[in-house]
Design an enzyme around this catalytic site. Structure first.
Site, PDB file in Angstrom:
ATOM      1  N   TYR A  93       0.834  -1.202   0.000  1.00  0.00           N
ATOM      2  CA  TYR A  93       0.000   0.000   0.000  1.00  0.00           C
ATOM      3  C   TYR A  93       0.871   1.255   0.000  1.00  0.00           C
ATOM      4  O   TYR A  93       2.040   1.229   0.406  1.00  0.00           O
ATOM      5  CB  TYR A  93      -0.945   0.024   1.208  1.00  0.00           C
ATOM      6  N   CYS A  94       0.272   2.345  -0.498  1.00  0.00           N
ATOM      7  CA  CYS A  94       0.879   3.666  -0.368  1.00  0.00           C
ATOM      8  C   CYS A  94      -0.177   4.569   0.255  1.00  0.00           C
ATOM      9  O   CYS A  94      -0.984   4.101   1.065  1.00  0.00           O
ATOM     10  CB  CYS A  94       1.406   4.187  -1.699  1.00  0.00           C
ATOM     11  N   TRP A  95      -0.200   5.846  -0.102  1.00  0.00           N
ATOM     12  CA  TRP A  95      -1.146   6.754   0.546  1.00  0.00           C
ATOM     13  C   TRP A  95      -2.588   6.429   0.182  1.00  0.00           C
ATOM     14  O   TRP A  95      -3.442   6.284   1.036  1.00  0.00           O
ATOM     15  CB  TRP A  95      -0.813   8.201   0.201  1.00  0.00           C
TER      16      TRP A  95
END
Length: 352
Positions: A93-95
Site C-alpha cells: 500500500y501507499c497513501w
C-alpha cells in the site's frame, strides 16, 4: 489495466506473508499499519522533488516519478526480495493505492509472486481503523477493569504481573511512551504520533478475547502530548475501578528505581520542577531544589509524593474525577516482584 489482485478492508491481514508500506520513511514514521515494513519507492527528498515539479507540469512530474520509482523498485528486487520463494504473498500500500504501490505490486506480480494491493491505501486503513476502534469501545461487550491509585504505587508493574499470569492487559502508558505525569517524559525515544498511538491501540485491542476482562490503568485525558480517543475515554469513565495501595516508603523506592536518569542529570529535574512554582509556591520548590543539589533523594522523593502528587490525586468517586468509586482495593506490600505477582493473583481471583 493491472495484473494483480486487490484487497479491501476489513480483511484478514494475517494471511499475507508480510505487509509492505512503500511510502517515504517520513510518512511511515507518522503512522502505518501495525506490523508493516517500509520499502519506500520514493525517498523523502525524491517525493518533495516530484511534488514540486507537479505544480508546474504534471507530465514532467510523472516522468520523473516513474524513473525514480523504477530505480528504487529495482534496488529492492536485487536486495530485499532476492531470496523470497514462489510462495511469497505480500500486501502493498501507499497513501491512496496510487502509482507508488501499484508500480511495485505490478512488478512483483510479474515475477510470479501473489502480490496484492490494498484498495485505498493507508488512507482507507486509517478511516476503517478509527471506525473499528470506536466500535470496539462503544458497541462491543468488552469489559475494562481500571486500576487506580496514588502516584508510585506501581500500577504499570501490576499490569505487567497480570500479563505474566495470562490476563489481558492494555498498557496505555507503554504505547504512549510516557508515564503520564510531570516526570513522565520519556528518557529514551520520543512519544509516537497521535495517529500511530491510535493504530497501536487498535492493534492491541484486536488481539483481545472480548469475553474476557481487560485490565488497564486510570489515565488523564492526555498521556504526555497524546490524547485518549473519545470512545476510550468514555469507556474508562464507565468501567469498574480497583484501588491499588502501597506504603509511602515503598512508593519512594519505586520512584527511585523508575527515574534513575534524574539522579544522573539533576539539572533537567530542577528545570522540570520550576513549572510547579505557580501551584506549589516558590518556598517549596526552592526546598526541593536544595534537596536535589545536596542529593537528599529519599527526602525529596517523599516530599514530591506527599506535597505534590498526593495533593493532585483525584480519588475515584470524587466530583472532580471521571472515575466511579472503587469496588475493591488491593494492597501491594512492597515493590518486590513477588508482591506484585501476589497482588495480581488476588486481582484475578476477585469476582468481577
Amino acid at each position: 489495466m493491472h495484473y494483480f489482485e486487490t484487497t479491501t478492508l476489513p480483511a484478514d491481514l494475517s494471511e499475507f506473508s508480510e505487509i509492505i508500506d512503500v511510502r517515504t520513511p517520513a510518512e511511515f514514521a507518522i503512522d502505518h499499519i501495525p506490523g508493516a515494513i517500509n520499502l519506500p519507492v520514493l525517498s523523502n527528498e525524491e517525493r518533495i522533488s516530484v511534488g514540486t515539479l507537479h505544480k508546474s507540469s504534471a507530465f514532467e512530474a510523472r516522468k520523473l516519478g516513474a524513473g525514480l520509482v523504477s530505480a528504487n523498485a529495482a534496488k529492492h528486487l536485487s536486495e530485499y526480495f532476492l531470496k523470497k520463494d514462489l510462495s511469497y504473498s505480500p500486501l502493498l500500500y501507499c497513501w491512496r493505492g496510487g502509482m507508488r504501490s501499484r508500480s511495485l505490486t505490478h512488478i512483483l506480480s510479474s515475477v510470479g509472486w501473489r502480490a496484492q494491493l490494498l484498495n485505498g491505501g493507508y488512507s482507507a486503513f486509517r478511516k476503517w481503523m478509527v471506525s473499528d476502534l470506536e466500535n470496539q469501545f462503544e458497541h462491543s461487550d468488552l469489559k475494562l477493569i481500571v486500576l487506580s491509585g496514588l502516584t508510585g504505587v506501581g500500577k504499570t508493574r501490576l499490569l505487567h504481573s497480570l500479563e505474566e499470569q495470562g490476563a489481558q492487559v492494555l498498557d496505555l502508558e507503554g504505547m504512549a511512551n510516557h508515564k503520564g505525569s510531570l516526570l513522565g517524559t520519556p528518557h529514551t525515544g520520543a512519544q509516537p504520533s497521535q495517529k500511530f498511538f491510535e493504530s497501536s491501540l487498535w492493534h492491541q485491542m484486536s488481539k483481545f478475547d472480548p469475553a474476557k476482562l481487560v485490565y488497564t490503568e486510570a489515565e488523564s485525558n492526555k498521556i504526555g502530548k497524546l490524547h485518549c480517543p473519545p470512545s476510550l475515554w468514555k469507556k474508562l469513565s464507565e468501567s469498574p475501578v480497583i484501588e491499588i495501595e502501597l506504603p509511602l516508603l515503598e512508593r519512594t523506592k519505586l520512584l527511585s528505581e523508575e527515574y534513575p536518569h534524574f539522579c544522573n542529570d539533576p539539572a533537567s529535574l530542577s528545570d522540570l520542577l520550576n513549572v510547579l512554582r505557580r501551584i506549589r509556591g516558590n518556598a517549596l520548590v526552592d526546598t526541593w531544589q536544595k534537596q536535589i543539589k545536596e542529593q537528599h533523594w529519599e527526602i525529596f522523593l517523599t516530599s514530591i509524593l506527599q506535597d505534590h502528587y498526593d495533593l493532585s490525586y483525584r480519588k475515584p468517586g470524587d466530583e472532580k474525577s471521571i472515575y466511579s468509586s472503587p469496588i475493591a482495593s488491593v494492597q501491594v506490600h512492597s515493590i518486590s516482584a513477588d508482591s506484585y505477582l501476589s497482588a495480581a493473583t488476588e486481582l484475578i481471583e476477585l469476582e468481577l
